[in-house]
Design a protein around this motif. Structure first.
Motif, PDB file in Angstrom:
ATOM      1  N   ARG A 195       1.030  -1.355   0.025  1.00 60.79           N
ATOM      2  CA  ARG A 195      -0.067   0.068   0.053  1.00 60.79           C
ATOM      3  C   ARG A 195       0.943   1.303   0.011  1.00 60.79           C
ATOM      4  O   ARG A 195       0.469   2.150  -0.191  1.00 60.79           O
ATOM      5  CB  ARG A 195      -0.984  -0.023   1.218  1.00 60.79           C
ATOM      6  CG  ARG A 195      -2.218  -1.040   1.082  1.00 60.79           C
ATOM      7  CD  ARG A 195      -3.159  -1.045   2.248  1.00 60.79           C
ATOM      8  NE  ARG A 195      -4.344  -2.052   1.569  1.00 60.79           N
ATOM      9  CZ  ARG A 195      -4.317  -2.909   2.392  1.00 60.79           C
ATOM     10  NH1 ARG A 195      -3.742  -3.459   3.277  1.00 60.79           N
ATOM     11  NH2 ARG A 195      -5.367  -3.996   1.944  1.00 60.79           N
ATOM     12  N   THR A 196       2.125   1.026   0.036  1.00 65.32           N
ATOM     13  CA  THR A 196       3.031   2.392   0.228  1.00 65.32           C
ATOM     14  C   THR A 196       3.525   2.656  -1.151  1.00 65.32           C
ATOM     15  O   THR A 196       4.264   3.521  -1.517  1.00 65.32           O
ATOM     16  CB  THR A 196       4.198   2.307   1.112  1.00 65.32           C
ATOM     17  OG1 THR A 196       5.031   1.163   0.665  1.00 65.32           O
ATOM     18  CG2 THR A 196       3.704   1.810   2.535  1.00 65.32           C
ATOM     19  N   LEU A 197       3.050   1.785  -2.277  1.00 66.48           N
ATOM     20  CA  LEU A 197       3.575   1.703  -3.571  1.00 66.48           C
ATOM     21  C   LEU A 197       2.787   2.862  -4.322  1.00 66.48           C
ATOM     22  O   LEU A 197       2.122   2.636  -5.030  1.00 66.48           O
ATOM     23  CB  LEU A 197       3.664   0.353  -4.301  1.00 66.48           C
ATOM     24  CG  LEU A 197       4.464  -0.847  -3.435  1.00 66.48           C
ATOM     25  CD1 LEU A 197       4.344  -1.921  -4.472  1.00 66.48           C
ATOM     26  CD2 LEU A 197       5.751  -0.132  -3.296  1.00 66.48           C
ATOM     27  N   ILE A 198       3.347   4.053  -3.863  1.00 67.49           N
ATOM     28  CA  ILE A 198       2.312   5.133  -4.252  1.00 67.49           C
ATOM     29  C   ILE A 198       3.237   5.881  -5.594  1.00 67.49           C
ATOM     30  O   ILE A 198       4.352   6.434  -5.398  1.00 67.49           O
ATOM     31  CB  ILE A 198       1.837   6.069  -3.398  1.00 67.49           C
ATOM     32  CG1 ILE A 198       0.703   5.479  -2.449  1.00 67.49           C
ATOM     33  CG2 ILE A 198       1.096   7.508  -3.988  1.00 67.49           C
ATOM     34  CD1 ILE A 198       0.715   6.031  -1.129  1.00 67.49           C
ATOM     35  N   SER A 199       2.523   6.114  -6.840  1.00 68.75           N
ATOM     36  CA  SER A 199       3.233   6.857  -7.837  1.00 68.75           C
ATOM     37  C   SER A 199       2.415   8.043  -8.020  1.00 68.75           C
ATOM     38  O   SER A 199       1.346   8.056  -8.622  1.00 68.75           O
ATOM     39  CB  SER A 199       3.482   6.073  -8.971  1.00 68.75           C
ATOM     40  OG  SER A 199       3.997   6.780  -9.952  1.00 68.75           O
ATOM     41  N   GLY A 200       2.809   9.321  -7.694  1.00 72.59           N
ATOM     42  CA  GLY A 200       2.078  10.319  -7.969  1.00 72.59           C
ATOM     43  C   GLY A 200       3.084  11.807  -8.147  1.00 72.59           C
ATOM     44  O   GLY A 200       2.623  12.706  -7.709  1.00 72.59           O
ATOM     45  N   ASN A 201       4.389  11.545  -8.416  1.00 74.76           N
ATOM     46  CA  ASN A 201       5.253  12.643  -8.619  1.00 74.76           C
ATOM     47  C   ASN A 201       5.844  12.741 -10.090  1.00 74.76           C
ATOM     48  O   ASN A 201       7.066  12.904 -10.284  1.00 74.76           O
ATOM     49  CB  ASN A 201       6.044  12.720  -7.636  1.00 74.76           C
ATOM     50  CG  ASN A 201       6.859  13.850  -7.382  1.00 74.76           C
ATOM     51  OD1 ASN A 201       6.168  14.988  -7.561  1.00 74.76           O
ATOM     52  ND2 ASN A 201       8.194  13.998  -7.177  1.00 74.76           N
ATOM     53  N   SER A 202       4.924  12.197 -11.087  1.00 74.80           N
ATOM     54  CA  SER A 202       5.495  12.475 -12.466  1.00 74.80           C
ATOM     55  C   SER A 202       5.315  13.926 -12.977  1.00 74.80           C
ATOM     56  O   SER A 202       5.071  14.907 -12.074  1.00 74.80           O
ATOM     57  CB  SER A 202       4.554  11.641 -13.429  1.00 74.80           C
ATOM     58  OG  SER A 202       3.438  12.172 -13.353  1.00 74.80           O
ATOM     59  N   THR A 352       9.740   8.992 -12.058  1.00 82.60           N
ATOM     60  CA  THR A 352      11.279   8.348 -11.598  1.00 82.60           C
ATOM     61  C   THR A 352      11.669   8.531 -10.028  1.00 82.60           C
ATOM     62  O   THR A 352      12.406   7.490  -9.576  1.00 82.60           O
ATOM     63  CB  THR A 352      12.381   9.484 -12.549  1.00 82.60           C
ATOM     64  OG1 THR A 352      11.990  10.778 -11.973  1.00 82.60           O
ATOM     65  CG2 THR A 352      12.187   9.403 -13.848  1.00 82.60           C
ATOM     66  N   ASP A 353      10.925   9.227  -9.541  1.00 85.19           N
ATOM     67  CA  ASP A 353      10.999   9.321  -7.963  1.00 85.19           C
ATOM     68  C   ASP A 353      10.302   7.786  -7.390  1.00 85.19           C
ATOM     69  O   ASP A 353      10.994   7.462  -6.631  1.00 85.19           O
ATOM     70  CB  ASP A 353      10.270  10.217  -7.221  1.00 85.19           C
ATOM     71  CG  ASP A 353      10.748  11.579  -7.611  1.00 85.19           C
ATOM     72  OD1 ASP A 353      12.184  11.691  -7.956  1.00 85.19           O
ATOM     73  OD2 ASP A 353      10.139  12.569  -7.215  1.00 85.19           O
ATOM     74  N   PHE A 354       9.429   7.370  -8.153  1.00 84.93           N
ATOM     75  CA  PHE A 354       8.756   6.035  -7.660  1.00 84.93           C
ATOM     76  C   PHE A 354       9.582   4.801  -7.778  1.00 84.93           C
ATOM     77  O   PHE A 354       9.839   4.226  -7.133  1.00 84.93           O
ATOM     78  CB  PHE A 354       7.524   5.918  -8.437  1.00 84.93           C
ATOM     79  CG  PHE A 354       6.825   4.536  -8.262  1.00 84.93           C
ATOM     80  CD1 PHE A 354       6.316   4.195  -6.803  1.00 84.93           C
ATOM     81  CD2 PHE A 354       6.543   3.632  -9.183  1.00 84.93           C
ATOM     82  CE1 PHE A 354       5.527   3.198  -6.767  1.00 84.93           C
ATOM     83  CE2 PHE A 354       5.755   2.416  -9.082  1.00 84.93           C
ATOM     84  CZ  PHE A 354       5.282   2.270  -7.707  1.00 84.93           C
ATOM     85  N   VAL A 355      10.500   4.829  -8.848  1.00 87.08           N
ATOM     86  CA  VAL A 355      11.246   3.684  -9.345  1.00 87.08           C
ATOM     87  C   VAL A 355      12.562   3.772  -8.703  1.00 87.08           C
ATOM     88  O   VAL A 355      13.284   3.033  -8.864  1.00 87.08           O
ATOM     89  CB  VAL A 355      11.160   3.415 -10.689  1.00 87.08           C
ATOM     90  CG1 VAL A 355       9.911   3.321 -11.316  1.00 87.08           C
ATOM     91  CG2 VAL A 355      11.894   4.643 -11.635  1.00 87.08           C
TER      92      VAL A 355
END
Length: 365
Positions: A195-202, A352-355
């Motif tokens: 649940r922490t796998l949040i991608s929202g900084n593209s 890119t922050d997510f990965v």
């Protein structure tokens, strides 16, 4: 992926990084002290353009639970031969996808009938998981790959026994779940981390939030407008998915019953004829990192995907009406220039922050 082989330093790492917290107090009538564990509630870092996330009272997030789930996610002990971890098929560098159409690295060596989905923004996945919605939540979903003979092929009783041989795991399960190592707690910990796998900084997100003057090019803005007009019915909202199920016209024959009705999509779960060929809508976030595409990985590139929607819709009784955008005919009209604009916009959804986020990577022990 290699297993976690440095467990003597595990507890120390958790303590030093703030994941493991405890205090001690005098026990009445006793000379010694009894450790009193203090769990730290965790709040997800929700991007400003995302809706609030609903907490799960049956598995509340804690810093300690998330840390335990992260350890388990990267631990090859979770597979029967201690060879595979969850991360073996969900690699952070490609948005927790696996980069192949149909994987065959499972314990049986058999090729899987479906493509491994990317793990993105699962805290909001509230309408079933797997391509056909066969599980209701992350906790129940984890049992599938853990026990499948073609995936991790783990005997859950043997897994519990194996983890009980690791003192640090024993302590962590006692800390987080106030009990011994149990499979139900293993999947709860995994779910907390997932649940922490949040991608929202593209770049798209920073543009929408008007952060630091981030702009999209004319071509990217054209692509955004095209996606909004042609694709948003299914790839809806800030998650770019409606979390629903659609027959997107990649097949029109669902009579093959050889593999447990695996190609029948949502029908496999509901037995409703209206659900034949319907599969879960994937997110468009990080889409350029998560090739190949569709539930069976048949399309290698975004160009192939766009070509399918443009002029290769296969018609059946359950083909989604939303695809009839060509004067009442099946297909989505797009010029070459419009397809290039759509691709340019999709690139702005790469986070890119997510990965690269070290908090989501394999623990460095």
């Amino acid at each position: 992926m290699a297993g976690l082989n440095a467990y003597p330093r595990f507890a120390a790492m958790l303590f030093l990084t703030g994941w493991l917290a405890s205090s001690s107090c005098k026990k009445d009538g006793a000379a010694g002290t009894v450790p009193v564990v203090v769990l730290h509630p965790a709040e997800l870092s929700v991007p400003a353009n995302f809706p609030a996330v609903k907490s799960d009272p049956d598995n509340p997030l804690t810093q300690e639970g998330i840390a335990l789930g992260r350890m388990l996610f990267y631990d090859t002990r979770l597979s029967g031969l201690n060879r595979l971890s969850c991360a073996s098929c969900h690699r952070q560098d490609i948005a927790f996808s696996d980069g192949v159409a149909l994987n065959n690295i499972g314990e049986s060596g058999n090729t899987l009938p479906r493509h491994a989905p990317a793990l993105i923004n699962l805290a909001w996945a509230n309408n079933g998981l797997f391509w056909d919605g066969g599980s209701t939540n992350l906790e129940s979903q984890a049992f599938g790959p853990l026990t499948s003979a073609d995936e991790m092929h783990q005997n859950l009783s043997e897994l519990e026994a194996e983890l009980k041989q690791v003192p640090e795991y024993v302590q962590q399960f006692k800390t987080v779940f106030n009990g011994e190592v149990k499979s139900a707690s293993i999947v709860k910990a995994l779910a907390q981390f997932e649940r922490t796998l949040i991608s929202g900084n593209s770049r798209y997100d920073r543009f929408i939030r008007k952060e630091n003057g981030v702009q999209l090019s004319d071509q990217e803005q054209q692509g955004l407008a095209l996606v909004n007009s042609k694709c948003r019915s299914c790839h809806a909202g800030e998650f770019f998915t409606d979390n629903g199920y659609h027959n997107n016209g990649i097949d029109n024959d669902f009579s093959n019953d050889a593999l447990e009705r695996i190609y029948m999509g949502r029908f496999r779960i509901t037995n409703n004829q209206a659900d034949l060929g319907k599969f879960k809508t994937p997110t468009l976030r990080n889409i350029l990192l998560t090739a190949p595409y569709m539930h069976d990985g048949r399309f290698k590139t975004i160009d192939e995907v766009l070509a399918h929607y443009h002029n290769d819709i296969r018609i059946s009784a359950t083909t989604d009406p939303l695809l009839y955008q060509n004067g009442g005919q099946a297909g989505i009209p797009m010029t070459d220039q419009e397809m290039k604009a759509i691709k340019a916009f999709l690139a702005t959804l790469t986070d890119t922050d997510f990965v690269q986020n070290p908090k989501l990577s394999k623990p460095n022990l």
